[in-house]
Design a protein around this motif. Structure first.
Motif, PDB file in Angstrom:
ATOM      1  N   GLY A 282       7.439 -29.494 -19.399  1.00  0.00           N
ATOM      2  CA  GLY A 282       8.492 -28.617 -19.903  1.00  0.00           C
ATOM      3  C   GLY A 282       9.270 -27.818 -19.064  1.00  0.00           C
ATOM      4  N   ARG A 283      10.239 -27.025 -19.594  1.00  0.00           N
ATOM      5  CA  ARG A 283      10.932 -26.173 -18.703  1.00  0.00           C
ATOM      6  C   ARG A 283      10.244 -25.310 -17.678  1.00  0.00           C
ATOM      7  NH1 ARG A 283      12.575 -21.026 -22.255  1.00  0.00           N
ATOM      8  NH2 ARG A 283      13.965 -20.669 -20.448  1.00  0.00           N
ATOM      9  N   ALA A 284      10.969 -24.996 -16.609  1.00  0.00           N
ATOM     10  CA  ALA A 284      10.362 -24.310 -15.521  1.00  0.00           C
ATOM     11  C   ALA A 284      11.400 -23.460 -14.672  1.00  0.00           C
ATOM     12  CB  ALA A 284      10.153 -25.094 -14.245  1.00  0.00           C
ATOM     13  N   ASP A 285      12.379 -22.829 -15.637  1.00  0.00           N
ATOM     14  CA  ASP A 285      13.269 -22.004 -15.367  1.00  0.00           C
ATOM     15  C   ASP A 285      13.198 -20.513 -15.696  1.00  0.00           C
ATOM     16  OD1 ASP A 285      13.866 -22.868 -17.741  1.00  0.00           O
ATOM     17  OD2 ASP A 285      16.001 -22.150 -17.649  1.00  0.00           O
ATOM     18  N   GLY A 286      13.551 -19.678 -14.712  1.00  0.00           N
ATOM     19  CA  GLY A 286      13.353 -18.165 -15.250  1.00  0.00           C
ATOM     20  C   GLY A 286      13.882 -17.320 -14.283  1.00  0.00           C
ATOM     21  N   LEU A 287      13.769 -15.879 -14.400  1.00  0.00           N
ATOM     22  CA  LEU A 287      14.132 -14.749 -13.449  1.00  0.00           C
ATOM     23  C   LEU A 287      12.903 -14.328 -12.653  1.00  0.00           C
ATOM     24  CD1 LEU A 287      16.475 -12.947 -16.155  1.00  0.00           C
ATOM     25  CD2 LEU A 287      17.018 -14.593 -14.305  1.00  0.00           C
ATOM     26  N   TRP A 288      13.133 -15.097 -11.522  1.00  0.00           N
ATOM     27  CA  TRP A 288      12.077 -14.519 -10.585  1.00  0.00           C
ATOM     28  C   TRP A 288      12.570 -14.520  -9.290  1.00  0.00           C
ATOM     29  CZ3 TRP A 288      10.569 -19.674 -12.930  1.00  0.00           C
ATOM     30  CH2 TRP A 288      10.100 -19.495 -14.314  1.00  0.00           C
ATOM     31  N   ASP A 289      11.830 -13.996  -8.253  1.00  0.00           N
ATOM     32  CA  ASP A 289      12.355 -14.039  -6.694  1.00  0.00           C
ATOM     33  C   ASP A 289      11.625 -15.402  -6.180  1.00  0.00           C
ATOM     34  OD1 ASP A 289      12.064 -13.674  -3.853  1.00  0.00           O
ATOM     35  OD2 ASP A 289      12.060 -11.455  -3.969  1.00  0.00           O
ATOM     36  N   ALA A 290      12.519 -16.248  -6.024  1.00  0.00           N
ATOM     37  CA  ALA A 290      12.016 -17.824  -5.658  1.00  0.00           C
ATOM     38  C   ALA A 290      11.302 -17.661  -4.084  1.00  0.00           C
ATOM     39  CB  ALA A 290      13.369 -18.581  -5.470  1.00  0.00           C
TER      40      ALA A 290
ATOM     41  N   ARG B  66       0.855  -1.377  -0.097  1.00  0.00           N
ATOM     42  CA  ARG B  66       0.037   0.116  -0.097  1.00  0.00           C
ATOM     43  C   ARG B  66       0.925   1.333  -0.060  1.00  0.00           C
ATOM     44  NH1 ARG B  66      -5.479  -0.389   1.555  1.00  0.00           N
ATOM     45  NH2 ARG B  66      -6.380  -2.107   0.707  1.00  0.00           N
ATOM     46  N   LEU B  67       2.027   1.277   0.887  1.00  0.00           N
ATOM     47  CA  LEU B  67       2.694   2.452   1.049  1.00  0.00           C
ATOM     48  C   LEU B  67       3.885   2.540   0.026  1.00  0.00           C
ATOM     49  CD1 LEU B  67       2.708   2.897   4.738  1.00  0.00           C
ATOM     50  CD2 LEU B  67       0.928   3.840   3.288  1.00  0.00           C
ATOM     51  N   SER B  68       4.545   1.601  -0.447  1.00  0.00           N
ATOM     52  CA  SER B  68       5.578   1.676  -1.252  1.00  0.00           C
ATOM     53  C   SER B  68       5.483   1.220  -2.734  1.00  0.00           C
ATOM     54  CB  SER B  68       6.633   0.630  -0.698  1.00  0.00           C
ATOM     55  OG  SER B  68       6.853   0.608   0.776  1.00  0.00           O
ATOM     56  N   GLY B  69       4.154   1.212  -2.953  1.00  0.00           N
ATOM     57  CA  GLY B  69       3.972   0.949  -4.474  1.00  0.00           C
ATOM     58  C   GLY B  69       3.964  -0.501  -4.873  1.00  0.00           C
ATOM     59  N   GLY B  70       4.064  -1.339  -4.032  1.00  0.00           N
ATOM     60  CA  GLY B  70       4.034  -2.772  -4.361  1.00  0.00           C
ATOM     61  C   GLY B  70       5.246  -3.546  -3.461  1.00  0.00           C
ATOM     62  N   ILE B  71       5.108  -4.763  -3.408  1.00  0.00           N
ATOM     63  CA  ILE B  71       6.012  -5.735  -2.791  1.00  0.00           C
ATOM     64  C   ILE B  71       7.383  -5.726  -3.554  1.00  0.00           C
ATOM     65  CG2 ILE B  71       6.431  -8.182  -1.938  1.00  0.00           C
ATOM     66  CD1 ILE B  71       3.366  -8.405  -1.709  1.00  0.00           C
ATOM     67  N   PRO B  72       8.434  -5.362  -2.899  1.00  0.00           N
ATOM     68  CA  PRO B  72       9.690  -5.516  -3.442  1.00  0.00           C
ATOM     69  C   PRO B  72      10.220  -6.961  -3.803  1.00  0.00           C
ATOM     70  CG  PRO B  72       9.889  -4.994  -1.093  1.00  0.00           C
ATOM     71  CD  PRO B  72       8.258  -5.107  -1.260  1.00  0.00           C
ATOM     72  N   LEU B  73      11.068  -7.004  -4.895  1.00  0.00           N
ATOM     73  CA  LEU B  73      11.398  -8.231  -5.259  1.00  0.00           C
ATOM     74  C   LEU B  73      12.928  -8.639  -5.268  1.00  0.00           C
ATOM     75  CD1 LEU B  73       9.120  -9.340  -8.010  1.00  0.00           C
ATOM     76  CD2 LEU B  73       8.771  -9.663  -5.803  1.00  0.00           C
ATOM     77  N   GLN B  74      13.531  -9.648  -5.094  1.00  0.00           N
ATOM     78  CA  GLN B  74      14.879  -9.899  -5.241  1.00  0.00           C
ATOM     79  C   GLN B  74      15.019 -10.679  -6.498  1.00  0.00           C
ATOM     80  OE1 GLN B  74      17.217  -8.370  -3.698  1.00  0.00           O
ATOM     81  NE2 GLN B  74      15.840  -7.152  -2.416  1.00  0.00           N
ATOM     82  N   VAL B  75      14.979 -10.288  -7.760  1.00  0.00           N
ATOM     83  CA  VAL B  75      14.952 -11.271  -8.800  1.00  0.00           C
ATOM     84  C   VAL B  75      16.418 -11.831  -9.122  1.00  0.00           C
ATOM     85  CG1 VAL B  75      14.425 -11.336 -11.387  1.00  0.00           C
ATOM     86  CG2 VAL B  75      13.320  -9.782  -9.769  1.00  0.00           C
ATOM     87  N   ALA B  76      16.268 -13.103  -9.378  1.00  0.00           N
ATOM     88  CA  ALA B  76      17.598 -14.030  -9.652  1.00  0.00           C
ATOM     89  C   ALA B  76      17.186 -15.286 -10.508  1.00  0.00           C
ATOM     90  CB  ALA B  76      18.340 -14.323  -8.396  1.00  0.00           C
ATOM     91  N   PRO B  77      17.926 -15.759 -11.179  1.00  0.00           N
ATOM     92  CA  PRO B  77      17.678 -17.171 -11.787  1.00  0.00           C
ATOM     93  C   PRO B  77      17.056 -18.041 -10.741  1.00  0.00           C
ATOM     94  CG  PRO B  77      19.893 -16.389 -12.733  1.00  0.00           C
ATOM     95  CD  PRO B  77      19.639 -15.485 -11.385  1.00  0.00           C
ATOM     96  N   ALA B  78      15.973 -18.910 -10.981  1.00  0.00           N
ATOM     97  CA  ALA B  78      15.235 -19.702 -10.373  1.00  0.00           C
ATOM     98  C   ALA B  78      14.827 -20.864 -11.072  1.00  0.00           C
ATOM     99  CB  ALA B  78      14.319 -18.950  -9.524  1.00  0.00           C
ATOM    100  N   ASN B  79      14.412 -22.065 -10.256  1.00  0.00           N
ATOM    101  CA  ASN B  79      13.698 -22.927 -11.147  1.00  0.00           C
ATOM    102  C   ASN B  79      12.601 -23.278 -10.330  1.00  0.00           C
ATOM    103  OD1 ASN B  79      12.942 -26.113 -11.468  1.00  0.00           O
ATOM    104  ND2 ASN B  79      14.822 -25.457 -12.961  1.00  0.00           N
ATOM    105  N   LEU B  80      11.338 -23.117 -11.045  1.00  0.00           N
ATOM    106  CA  LEU B  80      10.040 -23.408 -10.374  1.00  0.00           C
ATOM    107  C   LEU B  80      10.070 -24.791  -9.975  1.00  0.00           C
ATOM    108  CD1 LEU B  80       7.994 -21.179  -9.786  1.00  0.00           C
ATOM    109  CD2 LEU B  80       6.702 -21.889 -11.676  1.00  0.00           C
ATOM    110  N   THR B  81      10.476 -25.673 -10.453  1.00  0.00           N
ATOM    111  CA  THR B  81      10.284 -27.124 -10.246  1.00  0.00           C
ATOM    112  C   THR B  81      10.748 -27.298  -8.584  1.00  0.00           C
ATOM    113  OG1 THR B  81      10.529 -27.916 -12.286  1.00  0.00           O
ATOM    114  CG2 THR B  81      10.958 -29.398 -10.514  1.00  0.00           C
ATOM    115  N   THR B  82      12.052 -26.746  -8.291  1.00  0.00           N
ATOM    116  CA  THR B  82      12.571 -26.794  -6.928  1.00  0.00           C
ATOM    117  C   THR B  82      11.934 -25.895  -6.118  1.00  0.00           C
ATOM    118  OG1 THR B  82      14.803 -26.811  -8.041  1.00  0.00           O
ATOM    119  CG2 THR B  82      14.632 -26.266  -5.823  1.00  0.00           C
ATOM    120  N   VAL B  83      11.150 -24.838  -6.242  1.00  0.00           N
ATOM    121  CA  VAL B  83      10.437 -24.253  -5.485  1.00  0.00           C
ATOM    122  C   VAL B  83       9.137 -24.927  -5.291  1.00  0.00           C
ATOM    123  CG1 VAL B  83       8.867 -21.990  -5.133  1.00  0.00           C
ATOM    124  CG2 VAL B  83      11.134 -21.932  -6.057  1.00  0.00           C
TER     125      VAL B  83
END
Length: 609
Positions: A483-491, A443-460
């Motif tokens: 299929g593939r499940a990797d990308g640049l996200w905040d795991a 609400r106050l900061s305009g959105g939830i901050p992220l720490q984006v890095a290479p991540a694998n969604l299968t592991t998450v």
């Protein structure tokens, strides 16, 4: 072949016809006695206009008489003169022909005048028809009304029903208007001069039309001897005026209901006219209701004057049709009113700007209320954030103390359960505090901050499934990756999303059915689905499901206790997914159960900025 029959005779001709038994038709003459003149010769004279002169003989009872017959064309017929023979017939014949030529010229002049009269009557008829009017005349000598052609059709009545009397005309007038029409006719007859009268008539098809009669009455020795006039069909005009009156009434009511100042600006002169409301809203007198644009511009707040005035000028010069602006306007007492001003542009026939018509709404109280609401909301959220942050220290102490108690071997089994319960409650409280802090950040900061890095969604996904399976050992969570499940996200944040969604599915889904977690590869997008069978989410709740402090369904935890929480889980899910540049949707039905679908871009760095 035309035939000729006498229609009028002079005295000598009547005596001749009686004595010699001359028949009425020329074609019968030779059979009845007279001969020397035939129908063909008469037709040629009538068609060409060249006079005819022949010798005519008559016989009866052994007697014979000879005449010189001279025929000339007259109007639509033939004039035949019978001249007795004389010693010098030629001069008499010439005189007769001369007289006949003069008579012919007079007859042709009368015929031409008759044709001109008929032409003028036809022009008048066409003019009345095009103008949707009929003419009428009343004379004292006839004591009757004479109408122009097609008057019956004009008043929507059957042919011949209008008649020549005033009562027959009043019969087609609407009953409510008859007394007024009768009085109007009486007044027209009583007064020497112009008159005007408006009334309605009921047509044979049931429709009602408006008419207006205007004309002149003429008096002789204080007695009416002639009244003439025309009647016009003014139905369309009356309907338009009625619609205009209704629109003006709606305009006045809308003005009273909204408490707006309605204004009209004539661009050619720059004059502005306020309709009403300026005294109540801004305290200006009626004398100030008409002013120019400079007067209005001088009363704009200095911080907004240039911007608002330039915006209005730019709107007038553009191709747009509507303008809107919020600004502060100076009241007569020196205070400032917050105004929402809106206008529409009217153009002339050539498409050039002609007028701007609009309304000024005083939104001062609304502005103040909104500011108060924003301030209160910010205060509450800051207070919650500070409170949640400060609660972490004592909560951590409680958690550590509970763990230390559980590790002691000297405590009893009952004490172990109490320590375990304290630790679980502290963890649940920690989750609530984390949710509160995430709400405050969103609400106050305009959105939830992220720490984006290479991540694998299968592991998450596997990590989330293992943690929740340990908490719910009696439930089965099916996990599938396509299929593939990797990308640049905040795991860590995606783990929070999946933990909330799968946890909700375990809480609200059917207790004897598995929960399905699927990862699907769509090239540049990654899709995650969480599905559970069971009772659907009620339709009214779907629209507000992702709002803060909302809880879906009525699921209960183990032992029938209501599951604790602040109702922030799905709100935080949506905010985290939006922070990644993705979307989250839900489908729920009795047949298919409930499915949450999260769609993420393969690279969330651009959205995270």
């Amino acid at each position: 072949m035309l035939d000729f029959e006498w229609t009028s005779l002079n005295a000598a001709a009547e005596h001749l016809v009686h004595d010699w038994d001359v028949p009425s038709r020329v074609s019968h003459w030779e059979a009845r006695g007279p001969w020397g003149l035939d129908v063909g010769a008469c037709v040629r004279t009538w068609a060409s206009g060249i006079p005819l002169s022949v010798a005519l003989r008559m016989t009866r009872d052994g007697l014979e008489a000879r005449f010189q017959a001279v025929g000339v064309k007259e109007a639509e017929g033939l004039a035949l003169w019978l001249l007795e023979p004389s010693e010098d017939e030629a001069p008499a014949l010439r005189d007769a022909l001369a007289r006949e030529r003069e008579a012919r010229r007079e007859a042709e002049g009368a015929l031409e005048g008759s044709r001109d009269l008929r032409a003028r009557e036809e022009l008048l008829r066409l003019a009345l028809s095009k103008a949707r009017m009929v003419a009428w005349e009343w004379t004292e000598s006839r004591r009757a009304v004479t109408w122009s052609q097609e008057a019956d059709v004009f008043f929507g009545q059957p042919a011949g029903s209008l008649g020549g009397s005033l009562p027959s005309f009043l019969a087609c007038v609407v009953v409510e208007d008859r007394p007024r029409v009768a009085r109007g006719i009486e007044q027209a007859l009583a007064a020497d001069g112009a008159y005007a009268l408006k009334f309605r008539c009921r047509h044979a098809d049931g429709s009602t039309h408006w008419y207006e009669a205007v004309g002149q009455s003429f008096h002789d020795a204080e007695r009416p001897h002639r009244v003439v006039g025309v009647v016009m069909d003014c139905t369309e005009r009356e309907l338009a005026e009625a619609a205009l009156r209704e629109a003006e009434e709606r305009y006045r009511l809308a003005m009273r209901a909204t408490h707006d100042v309605l204004w009209d600006c004539e661009l050619s002169t720059g004059r502005v006219r306020w309709e009403a409301g300026q005294e109540e809203l801004f305290g200006y007198r009626r004398d100030d209701a008409e002013h120019d644009l400079d007067w209005w511009e001088e009363r704009l707040h200095p911080d907004e004057r240039d911007h608002v005035a330039a915006g209005l000028r730019e709107f007038i010069a553009s191709a747009r049709d509507a303008w809107q602006a919020e600004y502060r306007f100076l009241r007569a007492d020196g205070s400032w009113a917050h105004v929402l001003d809106r206008g529409v542009l009217a153009r002339d026939g050539a498409g050039r700007p002609a007028r701007v018509i609009g309304s000024m709404m005083d939104i001062t109280e609304r502005k103040r209320a909104l500011e108060r609401m924003v301030e209160e909301a910010e205060f509450r959220e800051r207070f919650i954030g500070i409170l949640g942050h400060d609660l972490r220290n004592p909560l951590n102490a409680i958690t550590l103390s509970a763990r230390a108690l559980r590790r002691r071997s000297a405590i009893s089994s009952a004490q172990q359960q109490l320590a375990q319960r304290i630790e679980a409650s502290a963890e649940r409280m920690g989750t609530m505090i984390s949710d509160i802090l995430d709400l405050t950040r969103a609400r106050l900061s305009g959105g939830i901050p992220l720490q984006v890095a290479p991540a694998n969604l299968t592991t998450v996904c596997r990590q989330v499934v293992e943690e929740l399976s340990a908490v719910h050992p009696d439930r089965f969570i099916a996990f599938d990756v396509d299929g593939r499940a990797d990308g640049l996200w905040d795991a860590d944040r995606l783990a929070q999303v999946l933990s909330n969604l799968v946890g909700n599915a375990l809480e609200h889904g059917a207790q004897d059915a598995p929960v399905l977690l699927r990862c699907l590869d769509f090239d540049t997008r990654q899709v995650v689905e969480v599905h559970n069978p069971g009772a659907p989410i009620p339709a009214p709740q779907l629209a507000t499901l992702f709002d803060p402090f909302r809880q879906a369904g009525s699921a209960h935890g183990k032992g029938g206790r209501r599951r604790g929480g602040l109702g922030l889980g799905l709100f935080i899910v949506r905010e985290i997914v939006h922070a990644h540049g993705g979307s989250v949707d839900v489908r729920s039905s009795e047949l298919d159960g409930t499915t949450f679908t999260v769609t993420l871009p393969r690279d969330a760095r651009r959205a995270a900025r």
